[in-house]
Design an enzyme around this catalytic site. Sequence first.
Site, short mmCIF file in Angstrom:
data_model
loop_
_atom_site.label_atom_id
_atom_site.label_comp_id
_atom_site.label_asym_id
_atom_site.label_seq_id
_atom_site.Cartn_x
_atom_site.Cartn_y
_atom_site.Cartn_z
N SER A 193 58.34 110.21 -0.27
CA SER A 193 59.64 110.68 0.18
C SER A 193 60.73 110.55 -0.88
O SER A 193 61.80 111.13 -0.76
CB SER A 193 60.08 109.95 1.45
OG SER A 193 60.50 108.64 1.15
N LYS A 247 64.78 103.78 0.40
CA LYS A 247 65.57 105.00 0.59
C LYS A 247 66.91 104.87 -0.12
O LYS A 247 67.37 103.78 -0.46
CB LYS A 247 65.83 105.26 2.08
CG LYS A 247 64.60 105.64 2.89
CD LYS A 247 64.12 107.04 2.54
CE LYS A 247 62.94 107.45 3.42
NZ LYS A 247 61.74 106.64 3.14
#
Length: 242
Positions: free
Chosen positions: A163, A201
């Site tokens: 991701s 993230k």
Amino acid sequence: MLTNKQHELLVFINERIRETGVSPSFDEMKEALDLKSKSGIHRLITALEERGFIRRLPHRARALEVLQMPDGMTAEAKAAPPPRGFRPAVVDANFNRRPPASQPLRQSPPSGAVTGAAFLPVLGRIAAGTPIEAIQHEVDRFAAPEAFLGGGEHYILEVQGESMINAGIHDGDYAVIQRCDDAGGGDIVVALVDEEEATLKRLRKKGGSIALEAANPAYETRIYGPDRVRVQGKLVGLMRKY
């Protein structure tokens, strides 16, 4: 005075730590108490913490310490030795796996090792994708270039998932993390969600909410309330094996 559910949870946590050295996951607590959601477990843990029966250990996921039992006796929960099953490969020919973990985190490198390096603990895998259960034990140690490091403590996590690939972070990379409990907008952080799952993230603060932003259009940005996300460190370096 504890409620029946608070007492039941405290006993369960204490017994699990005695048996395994590790506090149970929120899913295990939910199942043991026959609750329908983890939010009920969060409330019970907060109540036990406020009453002085347990405390959360900083910078560690799923880490609870039992301070006392309802009869006033101190809980004797002994930590089990860390598991040794996960043994990642050496990152590069110039990076050397550390000698036994009983030695200090930063020391002069052993004979033949690259100079200008600090030995850092590898604490397991971190998800760059859907959050995975956080890892709290040291599983190995690598030498990382001193140039990566600033002040404070550092540790290493193996990246799992894609991701963050557009930020140059690939599956199988080793992320060098500086321990901290806050970060600026745009920093790539280790975020602990609901005290149970960790993910790597980019952090964005939007009003009263926190956004955990992927760097891959195939993954959506996730929005959380500020009480659901706890920063455990920020990315300061990356190592890759070829």
